[in-house]
Design a protein around this motif. Structure first.
Motif, PDB file in Angstrom:
ATOM      1  N   ILE A  83       0.836  -1.206   0.000  1.00 55.58           N
ATOM      2  CA  ILE A  83       0.000   0.000   0.000  1.00 55.58           C
ATOM      3  C   ILE A  83       0.869   1.252   0.000  1.00 55.58           C
ATOM      4  O   ILE A  83       0.600   2.229  -0.721  1.00 55.58           O
ATOM      5  N   SER A  84       1.940   1.244   0.800  1.00 53.63           N
ATOM      6  CA  SER A  84       2.800   2.422   0.873  1.00 53.63           C
ATOM      7  C   SER A  84       3.526   2.680  -0.444  1.00 53.63           C
ATOM      8  O   SER A  84       3.794   3.836  -0.798  1.00 53.63           O
ATOM      9  N   SER A  85       3.845   1.617  -1.193  1.00 52.87           N
ATOM     10  CA  SER A  85       4.569   1.798  -2.451  1.00 52.87           C
ATOM     11  C   SER A  85       3.751   2.521  -3.506  1.00 52.87           C
ATOM     12  O   SER A  85       4.312   3.128  -4.421  1.00 52.87           O
ATOM     13  N   ILE A  86       2.425   2.454  -3.408  1.00 49.58           N
ATOM     14  CA  ILE A  86       1.576   3.143  -4.385  1.00 49.58           C
ATOM     15  C   ILE A  86       0.952   4.405  -3.790  1.00 49.58           C
ATOM     16  O   ILE A  86       0.043   4.980  -4.396  1.00 49.58           O
ATOM     17  N   SER A  87       1.426   4.845  -2.623  1.00 47.53           N
ATOM     18  CA  SER A  87       0.831   6.016  -1.977  1.00 47.53           C
ATOM     19  C   SER A  87       0.890   7.289  -2.824  1.00 47.53           C
ATOM     20  O   SER A  87      -0.001   8.141  -2.686  1.00 47.53           O
ATOM     21  N   PRO A  88       1.898   7.508  -3.705  1.00 49.66           N
ATOM     22  CA  PRO A  88       1.835   8.703  -4.551  1.00 49.66           C
ATOM     23  C   PRO A  88       0.579   8.769  -5.406  1.00 49.66           C
ATOM     24  O   PRO A  88       0.095   9.860  -5.726  1.00 49.66           O
ATOM     25  N   ILE A  89       0.048   7.600  -5.770  1.00 48.85           N
ATOM     26  CA  ILE A  89      -1.150   7.582  -6.605  1.00 48.85           C
ATOM     27  C   ILE A  89      -2.371   8.040  -5.822  1.00 48.85           C
ATOM     28  O   ILE A  89      -3.259   8.710  -6.364  1.00 48.85           O
ATOM     29  N   PHE A  90      -2.443   7.708  -4.535  1.00 46.10           N
ATOM     30  CA  PHE A  90      -3.561   8.163  -3.714  1.00 46.10           C
ATOM     31  C   PHE A  90      -3.636   9.687  -3.726  1.00 46.10           C
ATOM     32  O   PHE A  90      -4.703  10.275  -3.887  1.00 46.10           O
ATOM     33  N   HIS A  91      -2.498  10.327  -3.533  1.00 44.25           N
ATOM     34  CA  HIS A  91      -2.474  11.788  -3.512  1.00 44.25           C
ATOM     35  C   HIS A  91      -2.857  12.367  -4.857  1.00 44.25           C
ATOM     36  O   HIS A  91      -3.626  13.336  -4.940  1.00 44.25           O
ATOM     37  N   ARG A  92      -2.347  11.788  -5.910  1.00 42.30           N
ATOM     38  CA  ARG A  92      -2.627  12.317  -7.252  1.00 42.30           C
ATOM     39  C   ARG A  92      -4.100  12.180  -7.611  1.00 42.30           C
ATOM     40  O   ARG A  92      -4.707  13.111  -8.148  1.00 42.30           O
ATOM     41  N   LEU A  93      -4.689  11.036  -7.304  1.00 44.69           N
ATOM     42  CA  LEU A  93      -6.101  10.834  -7.623  1.00 44.69           C
ATOM     43  C   LEU A  93      -7.003  11.726  -6.776  1.00 44.69           C
ATOM     44  O   LEU A  93      -8.081  12.123  -7.226  1.00 44.69           O
ATOM     45  N   ALA A  94      -6.557  12.033  -5.559  1.00 46.51           N
ATOM     46  CA  ALA A  94      -7.407  12.801  -4.656  1.00 46.51           C
ATOM     47  C   ALA A  94      -7.330  14.301  -4.889  1.00 46.51           C
ATOM     48  O   ALA A  94      -8.273  15.027  -4.561  1.00 46.51           O
ATOM     49  N   THR A  95      -6.235  14.788  -5.468  1.00 49.62           N
ATOM     50  CA  THR A  95      -6.023  16.236  -5.540  1.00 49.62           C
ATOM     51  C   THR A  95      -6.057  16.806  -6.944  1.00 49.62           C
ATOM     52  O   THR A  95      -6.058  18.027  -7.087  1.00 49.62           O
ATOM     53  N   HIS A  96      -6.103  15.960  -7.975  1.00 45.96           N
ATOM     54  CA  HIS A  96      -6.038  16.478  -9.334  1.00 45.96           C
ATOM     55  C   HIS A  96      -7.266  16.073 -10.143  1.00 45.96           C
ATOM     56  O   HIS A  96      -7.849  15.020  -9.921  1.00 45.96           O
ATOM     57  N   SER A  97      -7.582  16.943 -11.079  1.00 42.13           N
ATOM     58  CA  SER A  97      -8.658  16.626 -12.014  1.00 42.13           C
ATOM     59  C   SER A  97      -8.227  15.479 -12.905  1.00 42.13           C
ATOM     60  O   SER A  97      -7.092  15.435 -13.365  1.00 42.13           O
ATOM     61  N   TRP A  98      -9.131  14.565 -13.144  1.00 42.84           N
ATOM     62  CA  TRP A  98      -8.795  13.401 -13.959  1.00 42.84           C
ATOM     63  C   TRP A  98      -8.533  13.773 -15.412  1.00 42.84           C
ATOM     64  O   TRP A  98      -7.903  13.031 -16.138  1.00 42.84           O
ATOM     65  N   THR A  99      -8.994  14.942 -15.839  1.00 38.79           N
ATOM     66  CA  THR A  99      -8.770  15.341 -17.231  1.00 38.79           C
ATOM     67  C   THR A  99      -7.369  15.867 -17.458  1.00 38.79           C
ATOM     68  O   THR A  99      -6.947  16.053 -18.597  1.00 38.79           O
ATOM     69  N   SER A 100      -6.604  16.114 -16.371  1.00 41.36           N
ATOM     70  CA  SER A 100      -5.251  16.648 -16.518  1.00 41.36           C
ATOM     71  C   SER A 100      -4.204  15.565 -16.672  1.00 41.36           C
ATOM     72  O   SER A 100      -3.024  15.851 -16.785  1.00 41.36           O
ATOM     73  N   SER A 101      -4.607  14.309 -16.668  1.00 42.57           N
ATOM     74  CA  SER A 101      -3.672  13.191 -16.736  1.00 42.57           C
ATOM     75  C   SER A 101      -4.143  12.186 -17.775  1.00 42.57           C
ATOM     76  O   SER A 101      -5.346  11.993 -17.952  1.00 42.57           O
ATOM     77  N   PRO A 102      -3.211  11.509 -18.459  1.00 44.87           N
ATOM     78  CA  PRO A 102      -3.617  10.516 -19.455  1.00 44.87           C
ATOM     79  C   PRO A 102      -3.972   9.162 -18.859  1.00 44.87           C
ATOM     80  O   PRO A 102      -4.383   8.266 -19.582  1.00 44.87           O
TER      81      PRO A 102
END
Length: 349
Positions: free
Chosen positions: A218-237
């Motif tokens: 879980i800790s190894s993918i923690s950067p993804i939690f932050h990205r999904l929670a704080t950014h608009s999904w349209t700003s990423s491919p």
């Protein structure tokens, strides 16, 4: 008169018929048993070739072996397609243009190559461990120690690649982002050492290492939690791929840390559906999805990667991967030597 047809005999049929049938948990030593799995075990102490042939036999590790094997094939083919068709670079290098000569180093792709290498190493070690481990007690310990090392370096390579290619820039510059990679390295090594130690001491009867491995996952993918929670999904491919990756990681961690559903009905999930199989299937799917997300994030961030992190920092990050691999290997070898000394002492007594 009825016509007679003579079909050529199957090449695999005589070999499969030579395999001994599966047995119950009472017919194998405790070391080779899984909790709440009562049947489908292969006999212990058979020749190596019989375990290789058991790849085509139905037993309680069939799905556990085939899922990482198929995932490894998909990961290999997809990486080759990416390197050739998408300009991903091969082994951290790429051909220069007409004005250049030879090869130019592409430092930004090295973490991605390390990720693919570690994914293949982990999938291969996992398949080999579950396919060949009934051969003997020594093979059982050695193969699972190797599997633990493969799992640790895979988890750290996930953390490294996600940190560089998929994390948000603000998170990377934060205090949590700055300590993320050292913390991931310590957790990965601790998970490997703890798994090997628990194997030596209790033969998997203790479940502490499972919970620690799940925490590391879980800790190894923690950067993804932050990205999904704080950014608009349209700003990423890759938002949908990352969301699917998170879901598969959490599910695989859940099934690895518990013994469900076989705990609820011992013997009902021996050949299909026990937690060890579900963990490997979900983790194999997660690896395929994760690789695709990293490929897209790499191409998206590649132009600015050297500017954001610097070539020296990227090389240092790749060096940390080699350092972690060495530390995990030494821990596994040390515990294996301790196990051999204990076995020798017991035999002399």
């Amino acid at each position: 008169m009825p016509s007679l047809s003579f079909a050529p005999p199957s090449l695999c049929a005589p070999l499969l018929l030579s395999l001994p049938p599966t047995v119950t948990h009472l017919d194998v030593p405790p070391l080779f048993r899984s909790r709440f799995v009562l049947g489908g075990y292969r006999q212990v102490g058979q020749p190596w070739q019989r375990y290789l042939l058991s790849l085509l036999q139905l037993h309680n590790d069939s799905l556990t072996v085939w899922s990482p094997l198929l995932a490894a094939a998909v990961v290999s083919l997809r990486f080759l397609m990416f390197a050739v068709l998408a300009g991903g670079g091969v082994l951290g290098f790429r051909l220069q243009g007409p004005e250049g000569q030879g090869l130019s180093a592409d430092v930004s792709s090295l973490p991605l190559v390390l990720y693919v290498f570690s994914a293949l190493a982990y999938l291969g070690c996992s398949a080999a461990a579950h396919l060949l481990q009934p051969h003997s007690e020594r093979a059982h310990y050695s193969l699972f120690f190797l599997n633990n090392v493969g799992g640790a370096i895979y988890l750290y390579s996930c953390a490294l690649a996600l940190h560089l290619y998929s994390s948000d820039a603000a998170w990377t510059q934060s205090f949590l982002g700055k300590i993320f990679l050292p913390a991931a390295a310590v957790l990965s090594w601790t998970s490997c050492a703890a798994s090997c130690y628990v194997k030596v001491r209790s033969g998997w009867t203790c479940t502490f290492h499972r919970k620690l491995y799940s925490l590391t996952t879980i800790s190894s993918i923690s950067p993804i939690f932050h990205r999904l929670a704080t950014h608009s999904w349209t700003s990423s491919p890759t938002p949908s791929l990352h969301l699917l990756q998170v879901a598969l990681s959490l599910l695989s961690a859940f099934f690895f840390s518990c013994s469900s559903p076989e705990r609820l009905s011992p013997g009902s999930f021996d050949f299909l559906g026990h937690s060890r199989q579900l963990f490997h299937v979900l983790l194999s799917l997660c690896t395929v999805v994760q690789q695709e997300a990293l490929f897209r994030d790499f191409l998206w961030r590649r132009p600015a990667l050297a500017r954001l992190f610097g070539a020296e920092r990227l090389l240092l990050a790749c060096t940390s991967f080699l350092w972690l691999t060495s530390c995990c290997g030494m821990a596994a070898l040390a515990l294996r030597s301790r196990l051999q000394n204990r076995t020798s002492t017991a035999a002399e007594a």
